[in-house]
Scaffold this active site. Sequence first.
Site, PDB file in Angstrom:
ATOM      1  N   SER A 164      35.051  25.846 112.703  1.00  0.00           N
ATOM      2  CA  SER A 164      34.287  24.668 113.116  1.00  0.00           C
ATOM      3  C   SER A 164      33.956  23.747 111.953  1.00  0.00           C
ATOM      4  O   SER A 164      33.957  22.519 112.105  1.00  0.00           O
ATOM      5  CB  SER A 164      33.002  25.109 113.831  1.00  0.00           C
ATOM      6  N   ARG A 203      25.895  29.125 107.456  1.00  0.00           N
ATOM      7  CA  ARG A 203      25.347  30.471 107.642  1.00  0.00           C
ATOM      8  C   ARG A 203      24.790  31.088 106.357  1.00  0.00           C
ATOM      9  O   ARG A 203      24.264  32.194 106.394  1.00  0.00           O
ATOM     10  CB  ARG A 203      26.403  31.388 108.267  1.00  0.00           C
ATOM     11  N   HIS A 242      39.289  24.124 117.246  1.00  0.00           N
ATOM     12  CA  HIS A 242      40.126  25.299 116.963  1.00  0.00           C
ATOM     13  C   HIS A 242      40.170  26.142 118.218  1.00  0.00           C
ATOM     14  O   HIS A 242      39.406  25.921 119.159  1.00  0.00           O
ATOM     15  CB  HIS A 242      39.562  26.127 115.793  1.00  0.00           C
ATOM     16  N   ASP A 279      33.363  28.709 122.069  1.00  0.00           N
ATOM     17  CA  ASP A 279      33.440  29.390 120.776  1.00  0.00           C
ATOM     18  C   ASP A 279      32.391  30.484 120.654  1.00  0.00           C
ATOM     19  O   ASP A 279      32.705  31.620 120.300  1.00  0.00           O
ATOM     20  CB  ASP A 279      33.279  28.385 119.643  1.00  0.00           C
ATOM     21  N   HIS A 320      34.054  32.057 106.076  1.00  0.00           N
ATOM     22  CA  HIS A 320      32.818  31.892 105.307  1.00  0.00           C
ATOM     23  C   HIS A 320      32.966  32.362 103.863  1.00  0.00           C
ATOM     24  O   HIS A 320      32.216  31.915 102.990  1.00  0.00           O
ATOM     25  CB  HIS A 320      31.675  32.663 105.974  1.00  0.00           C
TER      26      HIS A 320
END
Length: 505
Positions: free
Chosen positions: A63, A257, A438, A396, A124
Site C-alpha cells: 500500500s 507501522r 496491489h 486488503d 516493512h
Amino acid sequence: MNAPKPVVLCILDGWGLSDDKTANAPYLAKTPTFDAIMTKGPHARLITHGPDVGLPSGQMGNSEVGHTNIGAGRVVAMDLGQIDLAIEDGSFFDNAALRDFIARTRAAGGTAHLMGLVSDGGVHGHLNHIIAAAQAITNAGVPVVMHAITDGRDVAPKSAYGFMAELEDRLPKGARIVTVTGRYFALDRDNRWERVQEAYDAMVRGEGRRVSTAHSAIDYAYNQSESDEFITASVLTGYDGMRDGDSLFCLNFRADRAREILRAIGEPGFADFDTGARPALSALLGMVEYSDAHNAYMTTVFPKRDIVNTLGAWVARHGLRQFRLAETEKYPHVTFFLNGGKEEAEPGEDRFMPKSPKVATYDMQPEMSAPEVTDKFVEAIGAGYDLIVTNYANPDMVGHTGDLKAAIKACEAVDQGLSRVIAALEQAGGAMIVTADHGNCEMMIDPETGGPHTAHTLNPVPVALVGGPAGVTLRDGRLSDLAPTVLALMGLPKPPEMTGESLIT
C-alpha cells in the site's frame, strides 16, 4: 466539452485479478456493481510490483509503494532497492548517521538494540538489512541485542522457524536475540496502545512471556495457537531491559507501522500509556524518516527524498479543491503517501477519517467502516470538490487474515458502497477511476502449502472508468499512469515531473 466534476479516484485496496478462481474472494463474492463496471465500461489492468513501481524484480507491491507511485505519477525508486544497493556497494557501512550512532553508543558504554521485522517479505523490512546493521555495529566493538518481530502477514503465517534460524545463523559474534514479538503488537498503526505496550514492556523493560530461546518462543506460541503475526511478546532468559546509555536502531523502512512503538520509546512527553521510567538512550536511529514529529528525537540513515508536483500538489497549484477519504487503517495512504511523504494537507485539500472498528482481527467485522466511508463519499460527491480520492480498506485488511469467507464478505461490502457512489456520481455528472494498489484477496489459499495465504500478490489489478468521455478505451499500464489519467479527465496538463502517461486512448 466540459470536464466532469468531480473526478474521483477510488482505490479498492488489495483487490487483485487472477484467472485462478479457487480461493478468489472477488470472483466468489456477489459484486454486481463491480462486475458491471468491468463489463460495460472501459477497463484494463495495471502492474503493481517490481520495477514498474520502483521495487526489485519479483518484489510484491504494497500500500505504501502503491499510493506513493499513484500520487507521484512517476515510478518512484523505493527504499527497499535503495537500501539493498547501499549494502551491496558498501556505502551503508560508511553512512554518517550510522557511524554517529555507533560512536554515541560506544562513548556511553552502551549496548545497541536493533528492532526489525524478521522475514524477507520486503514490505516493512528485510532480514538482510538486520544482518548488515549488526555486522556494522559489532565490527566497531559495540555489543548488539536484537528485538525480533515475527511477520506471518507479508510471508506465510507460520514461517518464523526458518527466518529465525537464518537470523541466528547469520548474526555476527557479539549479537544475540533478546525478545521475540509478533507484529500484531510491535507494529500496530491504529492506536491500539494496549498492543503496543506489550511490545514496549518486552523490549524496554524486559517483561513478558519468559522463554529460553527464540525457537522456544515460537514453539510456545504455536502450542497456544498463535501464528507468527500474533506471537505474544516473549523475553529470553538473561535479558532485563534497556539501560541508560543504550541505543536503538529501527530497521523497518516503512513508516506507518513503526511510528507507534518508536513514539513510546523515544517521544518526549509520551502519554498514551504508562511507560514507567524510560532509559536515557544515547542514540535513536531509524533506517528512514518516520514522520516530521519523529525527526525531532531521531536521526535517519536514509533521509526522505522530495517528490515534487504530486497529484495533490498539482491540483492545489491550479486552485482546485480536493477531498481525501479512508478509514484509519488506510488514512496515511491517501494522505501522507499519496502526497509523496508530506504530512500537511495541500491548500484546498480536505480530509475525513472514520475510525476502523475496534476488533482483534478484521475477519470478525469484514465490512469494517465501509458504510461510514460510503456515507461520506456520497456526501463529498455532491459538495463541489474537483477531485476526490477514496480508499476502501476491506479487501486488503480482511485479506490479510487468511479467512476466505470473511474476504468474500469484505468484497461484497465494498460493492454495496460502490453502488451508492455510482448513483451519486451520475447525479452529479462526475467521472470515476476504480482501481487497486496491489493484489491480496484474490489469493486466499497458498498454492504451495494449501494453508491460508495472507500476503500480497504479484497479480495485476483492475482499472476501470465510470462516467468518462464517450467512446474512449483504457490501455494496460502501471500505477504511475493513474495521476496523468486523473489530470486528463480534469482537463489539466500534467507537470513535467510526471513521466506516467494517461491510460485513456
